[in-house]
Design an enzyme around this catalytic site. Structure first.
Site, PDB file in Angstrom:
ATOM      1  N   MET A   1      24.068  15.258 -89.786  1.00  0.00           N
ATOM      2  CA  MET A   1      24.322  16.032 -88.569  1.00  0.00           C
ATOM      3  C   MET A   1      26.083  16.390 -88.667  1.00  0.00           C
ATOM      4  O   MET A   1      26.427  15.997 -89.496  1.00  0.00           O
ATOM      5  CB  MET A   1      24.552  15.599 -87.012  1.00  0.00           C
ATOM      6  CG  MET A   1      23.437  14.973 -86.781  1.00  0.00           C
ATOM      7  SD  MET A   1      22.416  16.591 -86.394  1.00  0.00           S
ATOM      8  CE  MET A   1      21.110  16.222 -85.257  1.00  0.00           C
ATOM      9  N   CYS A   2      26.873  17.366 -88.143  1.00  0.00           N
ATOM     10  CA  CYS A   2      28.432  18.107 -88.071  1.00  0.00           C
ATOM     11  C   CYS A   2      29.128  17.357 -87.421  1.00  0.00           C
ATOM     12  O   CYS A   2      29.040  16.343 -86.593  1.00  0.00           O
ATOM     13  CB  CYS A   2      28.356  19.400 -88.828  1.00  0.00           C
ATOM     14  SG  CYS A   2      26.996  20.195 -88.809  1.00  0.00           S
ATOM     15  N   ARG A   3      30.620  17.199 -88.073  1.00  0.00           N
ATOM     16  CA  ARG A   3      31.589  17.045 -86.733  1.00  0.00           C
ATOM     17  C   ARG A   3      31.987  18.129 -87.265  1.00  0.00           C
ATOM     18  O   ARG A   3      32.575  19.061 -87.499  1.00  0.00           O
ATOM     19  CB  ARG A   3      32.123  15.323 -87.321  1.00  0.00           C
ATOM     20  CG  ARG A   3      31.056  14.482 -88.422  1.00  0.00           C
ATOM     21  CD  ARG A   3      31.418  13.663 -86.938  1.00  0.00           C
ATOM     22  NE  ARG A   3      30.430  13.746 -86.457  1.00  0.00           N
ATOM     23  CZ  ARG A   3      29.388  13.229 -85.449  1.00  0.00           C
ATOM     24  NH1 ARG A   3      30.218  12.980 -84.679  1.00  0.00           N
ATOM     25  NH2 ARG A   3      28.049  13.647 -84.659  1.00  0.00           N
ATOM     26  N   VAL A  86      33.637  20.750 -90.135  1.00  0.00           N
ATOM     27  CA  VAL A  86      32.856  20.219 -91.191  1.00  0.00           C
ATOM     28  C   VAL A  86      31.468  19.790 -91.025  1.00  0.00           C
ATOM     29  O   VAL A  86      30.824  19.226 -90.255  1.00  0.00           O
ATOM     30  CB  VAL A  86      33.381  18.518 -91.984  1.00  0.00           C
ATOM     31  CG1 VAL A  86      34.990  18.900 -91.820  1.00  0.00           C
ATOM     32  CG2 VAL A  86      33.301  17.276 -90.718  1.00  0.00           C
ATOM     33  N   ASN A 112      27.182  20.933 -83.823  1.00  0.00           N
ATOM     34  CA  ASN A 112      26.189  20.160 -84.222  1.00  0.00           C
ATOM     35  C   ASN A 112      24.996  19.803 -83.640  1.00  0.00           C
ATOM     36  O   ASN A 112      25.166  19.675 -82.144  1.00  0.00           O
ATOM     37  CB  ASN A 112      27.776  19.253 -84.193  1.00  0.00           C
ATOM     38  CG  ASN A 112      26.744  17.645 -84.268  1.00  0.00           C
ATOM     39  OD1 ASN A 112      26.348  17.596 -85.417  1.00  0.00           O
ATOM     40  ND2 ASN A 112      27.391  16.323 -83.709  1.00  0.00           N
TER      41      ASN A 112
END
Length: 267
Positions: A1-3, A86, A112
Site C-alpha cells: 500500500m502507498c503513503r 509515495v 492508497n
C-alpha cells in the site's frame, strides 16, 4: 500500500510536510509505520496549485528517498494546496504514468488501496467510460481508472455522489464477474479550492487516515499516517467516512456506495 499527504491553508513550502518532519513522507517511503509494507519505493509524485486553475505535476519512478530533485523542488515551491504521494505498487508497472497523483483539468487525485480482482474486471470497467475519458488514460493502474470513473459520474458537480457512484460501479462489476468485492479506498482529491478525502473498504480493514491542524491553525493536513506526533493533534478518520476540508472548516460525513445506502424511513 502507498503513503500520501495533502495540505490546505496558508502557503507553505512543500518541504514542511514532504521532506522536513521527523516522519515526513520521504521517511515514510522507506519506514512506514502503519502500512502492510514499510517500504514505498515504486515512485512518487506531487500535485500543487498556484496561480493557474490546473495543478502543477511532478512524478518519477525513483524511490522518493533517492531523488535530489524532489528535495530541491520541495525547498523552493510554496503552495496553499498540494497533494504528495509515495507508491507501493499493488499492480501496474513502475512507470511515470502509473505514479500518483493523477490530473485531469483542475482535478488532482491520489489513492492508497486497491481494487481486488482488478485484472478480471478492468476491461468491463474501461468499457463503461466514454471515448473522451478513455482516451485520457495514460497508465494501467486501478487508481487512475477509478479516478476517471469518478469524473464520468459527475465529479465536477457532486464530488461525494460521484465517488459513491464510482464505488458502486466497481462493486457491481466484481459481483457480475463472480468475485467478492474487495475494494480498499483511502484517497484524496481536489479541484484547487476544496480538499476531499475518503476512507472506505468493502471489508473491515480500510487503510488509515488522519486529519490535523498545522502551524497554529493556519492550515490543515490529511495524511495516511502522522508525520509529526509531537507537535500536532492527529485525529483518526473513522472507516466509511467522506471528508470535506476547506480553509474554514472540516466536515466528516458517512460514506457508502449508492447500492449500499439505506433508505430513509418515512415519517
Amino acid at each position: 500500500m502507498c503513503r500520501w499527504a495533502a495540505y490546505l491553508g496558508e502557503e507553505v513550502f512543500l518541504e514542511d510536510i514532504v521532506t522536513a518532519p521527523c516522519h515526513s513522507l520521504i521517511a515514510q517511503s522507506h519506514c512506514a509505520q502503519e502500512a502492510k509494507s514499510p517500504t514505498n519505493g515504486d515512485g512518487f509524485g506531487l500535485a500543487w496549485y498556484g496561480g493557474r486553475a490546473e495543478p502543477g505535476l511532478y512524478r518519477d519512478i525513483l524511490p522518493a528517498w533517492s531523488d535530489p530533485n524532489l528535495k530541491s523542488l520541495c525547498r523552493q515551491i510554496r503552495s496553499g494546496l498540494f497533494l504528495a504521494h509515495v507508491r507501493a505498487s499493488t499492480g501496474g508497472a513502475t512507470s511515470r504514468a502509473n505514479c500518483h497523483p493523477f490530473v485531469s483539468g483542475r482535478w488532482a487525485f491520489m489513492h492508497n488501496g486497491q481494487i481486488g480482482g482488478f485484472e478480471r474486471i478492468r476491461r468491463a470497467l474501461e468499457a463503461t467510460l466514454p471515448d473522451a475519458l478513455y482516451d485520457q488514460l495514460e497508465g494501467t493502474t486501478d487508481s487512475e481508472l477509478f479516478f476517471h470513473l469518478m469524473i464520468d459520474e459527475g465529479l465536477d458537480d457532486d464530488p461525494q455522489g460521484a465517488l459513491e457512484r464510482a464505488t458502486a460501479r466497481v462493486v457491481s462489476a466484481a459481483r457480475r464477474a463472480g468475485i467478492d468485492p474487495a475494494l480498499k479506498l483511502t484517497a484524496a482529491f481536489s479541484d484547487g479550492e476544496t480538499l476531499f478525502a475518503v476512507r472506505y473498504a468493502t471489508d473491515a480493514t480500510a487503510p488509515t487516515l488522519y486529519t490535523s491542524s498545522f502551524r497554529d491553525g493556519t492550515g490543515r493536513c490529511i495524511v495516511s499516517e502522522p508525520f509529526d506526533r509531537e507537535n500536532a493533534e492527529w485525529q483518526p478518520v473513522p472507516p466509511s467516512s467522506f471528508v470535506v476540508m476547506t480553509r474554514a472548516d472540516i466536515v466528516i460525513r458517512p460514506f457508502a456506495p449508492v447500492s449500499e445506502r439505506r433508505p430513509v424511513a418515512a415519517e
